[in-house]
Structure formats: structure tokens, C-alpha cells
Scaffold this active site. Structure first.
Site, PDB file in Angstrom:
ATOM      1  N   ARG A  19     121.756   6.045 -45.903  1.00 41.82           N
ATOM      2  CA  ARG A  19     122.444   4.993 -46.650  1.00 41.82           C
ATOM      3  C   ARG A  19     121.997   3.574 -46.272  1.00 41.82           C
ATOM      4  O   ARG A  19     122.349   2.611 -46.934  1.00 41.82           O
ATOM      5  CB  ARG A  19     123.960   5.141 -46.490  1.00 41.82           C
ATOM      6  N   ASN A 234     126.759   2.817 -41.156  1.00 43.91           N
ATOM      7  CA  ASN A 234     126.098   3.782 -42.029  1.00 43.91           C
ATOM      8  C   ASN A 234     125.290   3.104 -43.132  1.00 43.91           C
ATOM      9  O   ASN A 234     124.301   3.648 -43.594  1.00 43.91           O
ATOM     10  CB  ASN A 234     127.123   4.733 -42.643  1.00 43.91           C
ATOM     11  N   ASN A 383     104.871 -43.764 -25.702  1.00 42.99           N
ATOM     12  CA  ASN A 383     105.539 -43.832 -26.996  1.00 42.99           C
ATOM     13  C   ASN A 383     104.533 -43.495 -28.093  1.00 42.99           C
ATOM     14  O   ASN A 383     103.464 -44.099 -28.180  1.00 42.99           O
ATOM     15  CB  ASN A 383     106.098 -45.238 -27.225  1.00 42.99           C
ATOM     16  N   ALA A 429      97.796 -49.133 -34.813  1.00 50.01           N
ATOM     17  CA  ALA A 429      98.333 -48.316 -35.907  1.00 50.01           C
ATOM     18  C   ALA A 429      97.224 -47.988 -36.899  1.00 50.01           C
ATOM     19  O   ALA A 429      96.317 -48.787 -37.141  1.00 50.01           O
ATOM     20  CB  ALA A 429      99.456 -49.051 -36.606  1.00 50.01           C
ATOM     21  N   ARG A 446      90.372 -49.348 -37.232  1.00 49.03           N
ATOM     22  CA  ARG A 446      90.646 -49.740 -38.611  1.00 49.03           C
ATOM     23  C   ARG A 446      89.504 -50.541 -39.205  1.00 49.03           C
ATOM     24  O   ARG A 446      88.928 -51.399 -38.553  1.00 49.03           O
ATOM     25  CB  ARG A 446      91.896 -50.607 -38.641  1.00 49.03           C
TER      26      ARG A 446
HETATM   27  C1  UD1 Z   1     130.217  12.540 -36.713  1.00 52.25           C
HETATM   28  C2  UD1 Z   1     131.306  13.522 -36.348  1.00 52.25           C
HETATM   29  C3  UD1 Z   1     132.629  13.013 -36.929  1.00 52.25           C
HETATM   30  C4  UD1 Z   1     132.917  11.620 -36.396  1.00 52.25           C
HETATM   31  C5  UD1 Z   1     131.748  10.693 -36.679  1.00 52.25           C
HETATM   32  C6  UD1 Z   1     131.948   9.377 -35.968  1.00 52.25           C
HETATM   33  C7  UD1 Z   1     130.263  15.710 -36.274  1.00 52.25           C
HETATM   34  C8  UD1 Z   1     130.090  17.007 -36.975  1.00 52.25           C
HETATM   35  N1  UD1 Z   1     131.016  14.822 -36.889  1.00 52.25           N
HETATM   36  O1  UD1 Z   1     130.124  12.542 -38.120  1.00 52.25           O
HETATM   37  O2  UD1 Z   1     133.673  13.875 -36.584  1.00 52.25           O
HETATM   38  O3  UD1 Z   1     134.087  11.104 -36.975  1.00 52.25           O
HETATM   39  O4  UD1 Z   1     130.520  11.261 -36.184  1.00 52.25           O
HETATM   40  O5  UD1 Z   1     130.940   8.475 -36.343  1.00 52.25           O
HETATM   41  O6  UD1 Z   1     129.748  15.530 -35.207  1.00 52.25           O
HETATM   42  N2  UD1 Z   1     122.538  13.212 -35.319  1.00 52.25           N
HETATM   43  C9  UD1 Z   1     121.457  13.791 -34.724  1.00 52.25           C
HETATM   44  N3  UD1 Z   1     121.048  15.021 -35.161  1.00 52.25           N
HETATM   45  C10 UD1 Z   1     121.672  15.668 -36.149  1.00 52.25           C
HETATM   46  C11 UD1 Z   1     122.788  15.065 -36.763  1.00 52.25           C
HETATM   47  C12 UD1 Z   1     123.203  13.829 -36.313  1.00 52.25           C
HETATM   48  O7  UD1 Z   1     120.855  13.231 -33.814  1.00 52.25           O
HETATM   49  O8  UD1 Z   1     121.239  16.768 -36.486  1.00 52.25           O
HETATM   50  C13 UD1 Z   1     122.976  11.898 -34.850  1.00 52.25           C
HETATM   51  C14 UD1 Z   1     122.938  10.818 -35.909  1.00 52.25           C
HETATM   52  O9  UD1 Z   1     121.689  10.169 -35.922  1.00 52.25           O
HETATM   53  C15 UD1 Z   1     124.061   9.903 -35.475  1.00 52.25           C
HETATM   54  C16 UD1 Z   1     125.051  10.832 -34.784  1.00 52.25           C
HETATM   55  O10 UD1 Z   1     124.318  12.002 -34.465  1.00 52.25           O
HETATM   56  O11 UD1 Z   1     123.616   8.954 -34.537  1.00 52.25           O
HETATM   57  C17 UD1 Z   1     126.224  11.184 -35.671  1.00 52.25           C
HETATM   58  O12 UD1 Z   1     125.720  11.841 -36.805  1.00 52.25           O
HETATM   59  P1  UD1 Z   1     126.273  11.533 -38.247  1.00 52.25           P
HETATM   60  O13 UD1 Z   1     125.518  12.289 -39.231  1.00 52.25           O
HETATM   61  O14 UD1 Z   1     126.383  10.067 -38.426  1.00 52.25           O
HETATM   62  O15 UD1 Z   1     127.703  12.192 -38.106  1.00 52.25           O
HETATM   63  P2  UD1 Z   1     128.930  11.892 -38.982  1.00 52.25           P
HETATM   64  O16 UD1 Z   1     128.823  12.657 -40.220  1.00 52.25           O
HETATM   65  O17 UD1 Z   1     129.133  10.443 -39.072  1.00 52.25           O
HETATM   66 CA    CA Z   2     128.001   8.369 -38.394  1.00 52.56          CA
END
Ligand code: UD1
Ligand code: CA
Length: 483
Positions: A19, A234, A383, A429, A446
């Protein structure tokens, strides 16, 4: 003898952050002096961990390169396919030989977490001898986030993702902040049991909690003192909200420590900047990088400082400065541009519409108006007249100009480098100076002036200029040539 508790940090940073609609991985977006990931890694220092593992995936090479720069001790682990937060933590644990004690899991896109809050989570988790602790927060709009579902006794029952939740669960405003502490053994065991039986078909780290509850392991909730600490960015609108929250946090802390910030809503100070009490920052100003402002200095309004130091009592008005050193009681601006290598000694002056680069001004030296000062050393009390150009570039090479102590350079002069104007020398100048002017001499290039009498009447007859000249001639009793 008590031993330091063993701890590992795992930062999740493999996601693309769709996003954001950006070529830059989400965790590398900047926020007041650090990337999102950089902020998280600084907060993670509070954990005093044996090792910090960063799970990378989307644009892994770019994230790795950034890590090498800001946290060379952190260990990147590749999650080639992003199969969920549980999968990410599983891969991290598999990559590290010896994980014991507490595993702290952080989200690479939640930059407002405070070190103190993280320390509080770990303290609650370790002193409670729990298998897992989740950081929760209460928010007005929990849409999209995981919900904290509590049992009849108020204990944690499970965490349910928004997309998997019933309307009843969706009404809960207590959310999972995505920041956790786990017992390493309990975590490893539970991760081996999680399924992908959910709306996204992913391994959810959050499912670990219900699995631990099922086998009677103690789990807990740590409620963050402020919901903003758990906020992730996000999209770019959320990133702007986080930036404003961090701005307010930074500004409030500086004001409490004695800095005057006249309009906090329009003042953006990187977390890497240092300020002294009684510094004054006026509105619409941005202080970035390693910039610093000392006591009694006034910066702004409408000023941007990048990696620039401002010493005590200096004033910097409506100016853009990068890599400059502004000395005590020096004055700069309005509307000037200081580029890297500009060093202004005590009480020196760069006035309005001046650009300076690699230029040193001695104590009390002045460049008051409309000049370009490139690759120059200007002695104390010298100056430099309005409109002087230090011509430092011949199209191939850059050369330096030296102006001695208390020299006086007249307006509209071009100093063609390499050239030297000696101490106490004068330059007339309008000169173009390509040869050294010895100390105490006047340099002048000049052409002699020639007045062509009656020219206007002859060559511009009928113009307002000719009329004015004719009137002036009548008043002084002279007869115009045209008559
Ligand atoms: C997650 C939580 C949710 C919480 C929210 C808070 C889970 C299933 N859900 O959701 O309960 O409220 O965070 O922000 O954990 N990432 C990886 N590898 C992956 C998936 C994600 O490294 O396979 C990383 C993402 O880059 C991110 C973080 O994990 O930094 C959270 O992942 P994201 O997809 O944002 O989780 P949410 O759906 O926001
Ligand atoms: Ca998140």
C-alpha cells in the site's frame, strides 16, 4: 551470582508494504532522521540482546545494505516467500544456532515504539515467568488489526485477525500491537504446531497464543502506555500521521529541556539533532541529520539545516544550509544557501542572497549581499562588496581564492581563481581580478569612463528619457544639442 538474562531480538521486515506503492521497501522509508527500520533497531537496543535477527524478503538486497550501514551487528535472514509472521519467526529461529531465554519480536514498520516501553514489556514478561506476552493497545479504529480476545477472568484467550473475526470480535477495540516477548522453547514448540487455516492461508505468529493457552502455559498482555507506540505505517497517509506524532514527541522533549520552539506544528527536528537550552527555533524550520544548535542561537523562520552546526548566539534567518559550520554570534540570511565546507568564524556575516561553498570566513568577515563565494578563504574583518563572484571554476578545474585580513573588495567584482588579495588590499568596484593584489595595494581593472554628450536627445528622441534630459538641460540653462 545472577547472570544477565539471555535474549534474542527478531525484527520482521520481509513484507513488501504494497500500500506504500513505492519502489522503496516500506521499512526503508525515512521518518525524521532514520528509516522506519532504523527507529525500530534503536528501540531494540533496550533489549540488550545477544543477537538481533532481521527477517528480510522483499528487496532483500536493499534492506541488507541499509542494515550494514546502520546496524552492522544485526544478522539478516532471508524469508524468500512471505508466508506470514509465524513463518518469518520460524525461519529466524532456524537460522540462529543458539536461541535461549527471551525472544523479542518487533515489527520493522512500527517506528514509534519507545525503548522504555519495550523494557516494560520484557520486565513484565520475564518477572511473570510467562511463555508469551503481547503488547496491546486500545484504539478508536481497530479496522484491519488483530484483536485481543480475553477470557471471563480477563486473561488472554487468543488473538484473532480482523479478516478472520466475527462481528462480535470486531467490536473489540483492544488490538495486537505486533510487539511480543516469548520464551524461546515455548515459542519454538508452538510454531511447529501452527496451521495456515485462515483467510490468508498464512502462518500467523498470533496463533501461538491460543496454542500456549491450550496447553496451560502462562501468557499475558502488556498494554502500551500510548497506542501510537504500536502504530505501523501501511500507506503514505499513515506515514505522515506517524511523522506528525514523532515531530510532536521530539519537539515536546526539546521544549521541556529548555529549547524555545516558537511554532511546534511547523518545526521538524530529526531525532539525530542536538540542541542546547535557550536555543530558539522559529517557525517553518527543519533541522536534519547531525545538525546542532547551541545556546542563544536563533534559527528560522523558514530555515533548513542539514548536518550543520550553529554555535552560541548565532542567527540563521530564512536559509538553507548543508554541511556548514556557523560560528558563535555569526549571522546568516535571509535567503542564503550554505553548501558543504562553509565555515563561518565568530561574528562573521553572510547576508541576503549569498551562496557559499567550501568557503571559510574569518572572525568578523562580511559578505553582506548577493554574492557567490566558492572555494575561498576570507580573512578576519575583510569586507566583500555586493555582487562579488568568486569564479572558482574554469570549466575543468576548481581553484581557490584567498582574501587577506581586513581586505576590502568593491561591489560587482569577479575574483578569478586561483588568485589572492593580500591583507589590507583594496579592489575597485566592478573589477575582474585575475592577478594577485599585493597587500596594501588597490587592484583595479575598470576601463576608463567616457561620456557621450547629448546622446539621448540624438539617439532616443521622443522618449521619456529624452524629455527628462531636455527638462534637466532647461533647468540648468544649458541648451539641448537637438535644438
Ligand atoms: C500483524 C498481526 C496483527 C497485528 C498487526 C499490528 C499477524 C498474523 N497479525 O498484522 O494481529 O494487529 O500486525 O501491526 O501477525 N512480515 C514478514 N514476513 C511475512 C509477513 C509479514 O516479515 O511473511 C513482516 C512485515 O513486513 C511487517 C510485519 O511482519 O513488518 C507485520 O506484518 P503485516 O503483514 O504488516 O501484518 P499485519 O497484517 O499488519
Ligand atoms: Ca502491519
Amino acid at each position: 551470582m545472577s547472570q544477565a538474562p539471555r535474549r534474542t531480538v527478531v525484527v520482521l521486515a520481509a513484507g513488501e508494504g504494497k500500500r506504500m506503492k513505492s519502489a522503496l521497501p516500506k521499512v526503508l522509508h525515512p521518518l525524521l532522521g532514520r528509516t522506519l527500520l532504523g527507529h525500530v533497531l534503536v528501540a531494540a537496543e533496550a533489549v540488550e540482546a545477544e543477537q538481533t535477527v532481521v527477517v528480510v524478503g522483499h528487496k532483500a538486497e536493499q534492506v541488507r545494505a541499509h542494515l550494514a550501514e546502520v546496524a552492522p551487528a544485526a544478522m539478516p535472514v532471508l524469508q524468500a516467500e512471505q508466508n506470514g509472521t509465524g513463518h518469518a519467526v520460524r525461519i529466524a529461529l532456524e537460522a540462529v544456532a543458539d536461541v535461549a531465554g527471551t525472544v523479542v519480536v518487533l515489527s520493522g514498520d512500527a517506528p514509534l515504539l519507545r525503548a522504555e516501553t519495550l523494557a516494560g514489556l520484557i520486565e513484565a514478561h520475564e518477572s511473570g515467568k510467562r511463555a508469551a506476552t503481547v503488547m496491546a493497545a486500545v484504539v478508536d479504529d481497530p479496522t484491519g488489526l488483530g484483536r485481543i480476545v480475553r477470557d471471563a477472568g480477563g486473561g488472554l484467550a487468543r488473538i484473532v485477525e480482523h479478516r478472520d473475526a466475527s462481528d462480535e470480535v470486531r467490536a473489540i477495540k483492544e488490538i495486537n500491537g505486533g510487539i511480543y516477548a516469548f520464551d524461546a522453547g515455548a515459542l519454538r514448540e508452538a510454531l511447529g504446531k501452527i496451521s495456515t487455516d485462515n483467510d490468508q492461508g498464512e502462518e500467523y505468529l498470533t496463533d501461538v497464543f491460543a496454542l500456549l493457552v491450550e496447553v496451560g502455559s502462562p501468557v499475558g498482555v502488556f498494554v502500551a502506555p500510548g497506542a501510537e507506540e504500536t502504530l505501523g505505517a501501511n500507506d503514505r497517509a499513515q506515514l505522515a500521521e506517524l511523522r506528525a506524532l514523532l515531530r510532536d514527541r521530539v519537539n515536546t522533549a526539546w521544549m521541556r529541556s529548555g529549547v524555545s520552539i516558537l511554532d511546534p506544528a511547523t518545526t521538524w527536528i530529526d531525532v539525530t539533532v542536538t540542541l542546547e537550552p535557550d536555543a530558539v527555533i522559529d517557525q517553518n524550520s527543519q533541522l536534519q541529520g547531525t545538525s546542532s544548535v547551541a545556546a542563544g542561537a536563533v534559527v528560522g523562520p523558514d530555515t533548513t539545516l542539514v548536518d550543520t552546526s550553529v554555535a552560541a548566539g548565532a542567527t540563521v534567518l530564512r536559509t538553507h544550509a548543508i554541511g556548514a559550520e556557523i560560528g558563535p554570534e555569526a549571522t546568516v540570511g535571509p535567503f542564503s544557501f550554505l553548501r558543504p565546507g562553509t565555515k563561518l568564524a565568530r561574528k562573521s556575516k553572510i547576508g541576503g542572497f549569498v551562496e557559499a561553498k567550501n568557503a571559510e570566513l574569518g572572525e568578523g568577515a562580511k559578505v553582506p549581499h548577493l554574492s557567490y563565494v566558492g572555494d575561498a578563504s576570507i580573512g578576519a574583518k575583510a569586507n566583500i562588496g555586493a555582487g562579488t563572484i568568486f569564479a572558482n571554476y574554469d570549466g575543468v578545474n576548481k581553484s581557490r581564492t584567498t582574501v587577506g585580513e581586513a581586505a576590502f573588495v568593491g561591489s560587482d567584482t569577479v575574483l578569478i581563481a586561483p588568485v589572492e588579495v593580500g591583507p589590507g588590499a583594496y579592489v575597485a568596484a566592478g573589477s575582474a581580478i585575475a592577478k594577485d593584489v599585493p597587500s596594501g595595494s588597490l587592484g583595479v581593472t575598470r576601463a576608463p569612463q567616457r561620456n557621450v554628450e547629448g546622446w539621448t536627445a540624438r539617439r532616443r528622441a521622443g522618449t521619456v528619457s529624452a524629455e527628462a534630459a531636455e527638462r534637466a538641460a532647461r533647468e540648468t540653462g544649458e541648451v539641448s544639442e537637438a535644438e
